[in-house]
Design a protein around this motif. Structure first.
Motif, short mmCIF file in Angstrom:
data_model
loop_
_atom_site.label_atom_id
_atom_site.label_comp_id
_atom_site.label_asym_id
_atom_site.label_seq_id
_atom_site.Cartn_x
_atom_site.Cartn_y
_atom_site.Cartn_z
N TYR A 54 10.82 -24.49 -62.70
CA TYR A 54 12.07 -25.23 -62.49
C TYR A 54 13.28 -24.37 -62.81
O TYR A 54 13.19 -23.39 -63.54
CB TYR A 54 12.10 -26.47 -63.40
N ASP A 60 17.11 -28.10 -64.84
CA ASP A 60 16.35 -29.20 -64.24
C ASP A 60 15.49 -29.85 -65.32
O ASP A 60 14.52 -29.27 -65.79
CB ASP A 60 15.47 -28.67 -63.10
N ARG A 76 11.27 -38.72 -58.83
CA ARG A 76 11.83 -37.74 -57.91
C ARG A 76 12.41 -38.48 -56.70
O ARG A 76 11.69 -39.20 -56.00
CB ARG A 76 10.72 -36.76 -57.47
N GLN A 78 13.86 -32.70 -64.96
CA GLN A 78 12.81 -33.55 -64.40
C GLN A 78 11.51 -32.76 -64.38
O GLN A 78 11.18 -32.08 -63.42
CB GLN A 78 13.19 -34.02 -63.00
#
Length: 920
Positions: free
Chosen positions: A466, A470, A424, A472
């Motif tokens: 999320y 997204d 991140r 991640q």
């Protein structure tokens, strides 16, 4: 859909050439849609109507935009005719000739099953089964194929097949249901059992219209867990396909359209039916993901009954191959080597409910955050921070302590497997947004258990939601969602409706009065259980005592450890050599571990002093053994003295510059051992040094510590005070303008109306500021209006603080308040505000121990207290002090004989000393 005869549409066109295609869809008993082979995209398609025959029209739903119209039911035998062709033709190759093409573009012709005209004639097959009738008005007697159709129909009539049966065709009309009154109850009633169905329409790759059998419910089904690119309807009514939307639709159509399938209806949120379509050749949901035509969606993934991990694996395969919608995909860990993505590490510290510090095999320390989870939060956290500067998240935020303890007990000191999911990036600073450093987010497992999943399942953390794009997130995101669902269902932790746990933890670090109240209890307790919360330096720690629910500052006894850097009123104190190594050693051994402590005493600042044990190891001894600390003389009275001395000797004489842990960080690195004869000679000749100097006693505390000023520098202090007061009189400070902060040097107006130099020790409120007068040793609580900033010319750099703290040598201070008060009264009467002679005898843990002589008689004040029977002798073992100790012991014997004060009951055993308020 009924066929229209060629003769009614215009002059017949010549029979066209033989063409081939694959049957995509059967519209009715006399109309099909044929498509070509795909070449770089969805292929072209065309509708072919069967010439010279007519089949019943299929049911049609009324137009939603025309409320006055009604639904049109099936004509008799229409569905059976459609089904006859569907089962025979769907997905099969056919050949056909176009006989007639109307002005509107509709094509009529003859269709054969197979690659040439030797195959089955579809129109003849329908007529022979009685599922279609011949349009005799368009028949020409000179065309053999048309004559044959009439003969076949006559045979079907005589055999009473299909529509020629005597019973008629009412029983063949379906009771078609376009809506369901309660879709959720309908789905729940099926208990997720497979339902037979026919896919009637494909809206896009992941949404279909299905006919459920045998009850003929026509429902729209969205595939659980996935979403394909769609056709977006613009304001002008046109549809714009998203990238790969047409390809995804064709992928589903070519495999499922008008096929017999089974559908598992899994859920119905917001009137949308979610399901999984199963075909003998495979699961279309997984195939769409694997080929890069769809992406996983979290909101419907939870209801997918075939195993969400299969969908994630299929999507991961498409991402790795960068196919179709993933053609520009970049993995969150693409810039990491394999060794950086997966590694084994040892957990050294739990920072929060979602973060920890681990030690890699290389010796490097790394902070790891658990992927996709959020620790407990307090909605009023910011308010609490503003309201109370001592807001402690670990204890004040509900379930934060339980979450930290769960991780600490499971992980501290153990090796775990770390799989980095994503990095991140750092954020902020921006207005309204917090600043975060770069975070390494990973899945941490131990013994096959996902720690984040275990934390969420106990309701000690929540799962982050999320955006759909997204990527991640945790590689086990679905397991986290399932764990959270279980925790919510069972009312665990954060999801419980019970009262939240409250942790009333008393922090007595630096609170001298509170520490005094705890001290006797901890001394009597012997070994107490504790958890090391923080390590300030190699020998200074913060402990949490679970049974007493308190936090204390703890100093290791018996050793002299290198001091770390710290801020002082006169500036930053530089760290001593090897202080960082000592602190690191202590951290690795005891930080956040469960230990046992023996409390012996406390210092003037409210810090407890004693011994700390972990798994049978004495931390003081361990530091000495690893050449990170030296033995302090105060250890002589402890049972660990011999062990400490032996460890120190081993470090001095073997491997002086190398610690026993194998690092070149020994406090003995520059030690040079003297020859044996010289060492013995010096030790034998060492004697007590009596170097008395004149001092002025300015303050005596309740603990029998006292403050003195050197007579030699007295004139400098008086001159500085006069000049400073004149400066203040000329430029008086603005009342209330000074904001007191702990540790600051300032000036304070005493009760006599004069200004003195002081140091702020504690700020309770603007009306209660604790100050220490650095030149006199006395303390006072004053309002901030009596404080001001010290003029730079009169700070401690110009003249150091003149009050120095000492305590009496060779005597034990009574613990009993009444007995100690008698001693203090006697000392105040004898030496307070008087000039005396002072000699430093030996060092102590908080201040030097000294002997005081009266200025006129040169009599020893401490010895006088012993002679009067007010105190007991503290027997020192140093050889060079034995002469003084003997003199003090002889005086004590005389007081015993005379039965003075504490000896009024005669001699008593040392074991009974506590009864009279003395420590052994």
């Amino acid at each position: 859909m009924a066929s229209v005869s060629a003769s009614s549409q215009g002059a017949p066109a010549p029979t066209g050439p033989l063409q081939r295609g694959i049957v995509k869809m059967v519209l009715s008993g006399c109309a099909i849609i044929v498509r070509g082979q795909p070449r770089g995209g969805p292929p072209p398609e065309r509708q072919i109507n069967l010439s010279n025959i007519r089949a019943g029209a299929m049911a049609r739903r009324a137009a939603q935009s025309q409320p006055d119209t009604k639904d049109t039911p099936d004509e008799p035998w229409a569905f059976q005719a459609r089904e006859f062709l569907r089962k025979k033709l769907i997905g099969k190759e056919v050949c056909f000739t176009v006989e007639t093409k109307t002005t509107s573009g509709r094509e009529y012709g003859v269709v054969y099953l197979g690659k040439d005209t030797t195959g089955e004639n579809i129109a003849e097959s329908l007529v022979s089964e009685g599922l279609a009738t011949v349009r005799r008005e368009g028949i020409r007697g000179n065309i053999p194929e048309q004559v044959r159709l009439c003969e076949i129909e006559d045979q079907a009539k005589s055999s009473k097949k299909g529509c020629w049966t005597e019973a008629g065709g009412l029983q063949t009309i379906r009771d078609l249901k376009y809506t369901i009154e309660s879709p959720r109850n309908f789905v729940d009633s099926l208990h997720q059992k497979p339902v037979n169905a026919i896919i009637e329409h494909v809206r896009d790759g992941s949404v279909v219209r299905a006919l459920l059998l045998p009850d003929y419910y026509l429902v729209t089904v969205m595939l659980s867990g996935v979403k394909c690119p769609v056709f977006r309807r613009e304001a002008d009514g046109t549809e714009t396909p998203e990238p790969f939307a047409a390809e995804a639709k064709f992928f589903t159509e070519s495999r499922l359209l008008q096929r017999d399938v089974q559908i598992i209806l899994e859920s119905c949120p917001n009137q949308i039916i979610l399901g999984t379509i199963l075909h003998p050749n495979g699961n279309i949901t997984e195939l769409l993901l694997k080929e890069g035509f769809a992406r996983c969606v979290d909101w419907s993934m939870a209801v997918y009954t075939q195993g969400a991990e299969k969908l994630r694996a299929a999507e991961r395969s498409a991402k790795e191959r960068k196919v179709r919608i993933w053609k520009d995909y970049v993995a969150p860990t693409a810039n990491l080597d394999q060794k950086d993505r997966q590694f084994v590490a040892k957990v050294m510290q739990v920072l929060n409910a979602d973060a920890m510090v681990v030690k890699l095999n290389s010796g490097e320390y790394k902070t790891i955050h658990l992927s996709s989870i959020r620790p407990p939060r307090n909605e009023g956290e910011e308010k609490n921070k503003d309201k109370d500067k001592r807001f402690r998240p670990l204890y004040d935020i509900p379930y934060m302590f339980e979450a930290r303890e769960f991780l600490r007990k499971k992980l501290i000191g153990k090796k775990v497997n770390v799989t980095v999911d994503y990095i991140r990036a750092a954020t902020g600073p921006a207005e309204g947004t917090p600043t975060f450093a770069e975070r390494t987010c990973a899945t941490v497992t131990i013994g096959g258990i996902n720690i984040a999943e275990a934390l969420v399942s106990k309701g000690l953390a929540t799962v982050i939601r999320y955006r759909q794009d997204d990527d991640q997130r945790s590689s086990h995101y679905d397991e986290l969602l399932a764990a959270e669902a279980r925790a919510i269902k069972n009312g665990k932790g954060l999801h419980s409706k019970k009262e939240v746990p409250i942790h009333r933890v008393a922090d007595i670090s630096g609170e001298t009065q509170k520490a005094k109240q705890f001290l006797p209890f901890l001394q009597r307790a012997g070994r107490s259980e504790a958890v090391v919360e923080y390590v300030f330096s190699g020998s200074r720690l913060k402990l949490y005592l679970p049974k007493e629910t308190c936090l204390i500052t703890f100093l290791l006894a018996g050793i002299e450890c290198p001091r770390s850097s710290r801020n002082t009123p006169v500036g930053t104190q530089v760290a001593e050599p090897f202080s960082n190594e000592a602190m690191l050693f202590t951290k690795e051994l005891v930080l956040q571990r469960e230990v046992e402590v023996e409390v012996e005493s406390m210092d003037k600042a409210g810090n407890f002093i004693g011994w700390l044990h972990i798994d049978g190891v004495n931390l003081s001894v361990a530091l000495v053994e690893n050449a990170l600390s030296k033995v302090h003389f105060t250890a002589e009275r402890s049972s660990y003295y011999k062990t400490l001395v032996s460890a120190e000797e081993g470090c001095r004489h073997s491997g002086r510059s190398w610690s026993r842990c194998g690092h070149r960080c020994s406090v003995w690195a520059n030690y040079e051992e003297k020859p044996a004869e010289e060492f013995v000679h010096v030790s034998e000749e060492k004697e007590r040094v009596a170097k008395y100097r004149a001092v002025y006693v300015t303050e005596i505390t309740d603990t029998l510590h006292f403050y003195t000023q050197d007579v030699e520098t007295g004139a400098q202090l008086e001159s500085l005070m006069e000049t400073m007061r004149a400066e203040i009189a000329a430029h008086p400070p603005v009342e209330g303008s000074y904001a007191a902060r702990r540790g600051d040097c300032c000036i304070a107006k005493f009760a006599d109306g004069e200004w003195y130099r002081a140091r702020v020790e504690k700020v309770e409120s603007p009306a209660k500021v604790h100050v220490f007068y650095i030149d006199y040793g006395n303390r006072e609580v004053v309002p901030s209006t009596r404080l001001a900033a010290i003029p730079p010319a009169f700070g401690v750099r110009t003249l150091p603080a003149q009050a120095t703290e000492y305590t009496f040598a060779y005597i034990q201070v009574p613990e009993d308040e009444d007995a100690r008060a008698d001693v203090v009264d006697c000392v105040v009467r004898d030496i307070h505000n008087s000039q005396c002679l002072l000699n430093v005898e030996y060092s102590g843990p908080t201040c030097p121990h000294v002997t005081i002589q009266f200025g006129d008689t040169k009599d020893d004040a401490g010895l006088g207290l012993v002679k009067e029977g007010l105190v007991m002798v503290d027997v020192r073992k140093e050889k060079h002090l034995q002469k003084m100790v003997t003199e003090y012991l002889n005086s004590q014997e005389s007081a015993k004989t005379a039965r003075l004060n504490i000896w009024r009951y005669g001699d008593f055993r040392a074991d009974d000393a506590d009864e009279f308020g003395y420590r052994r």
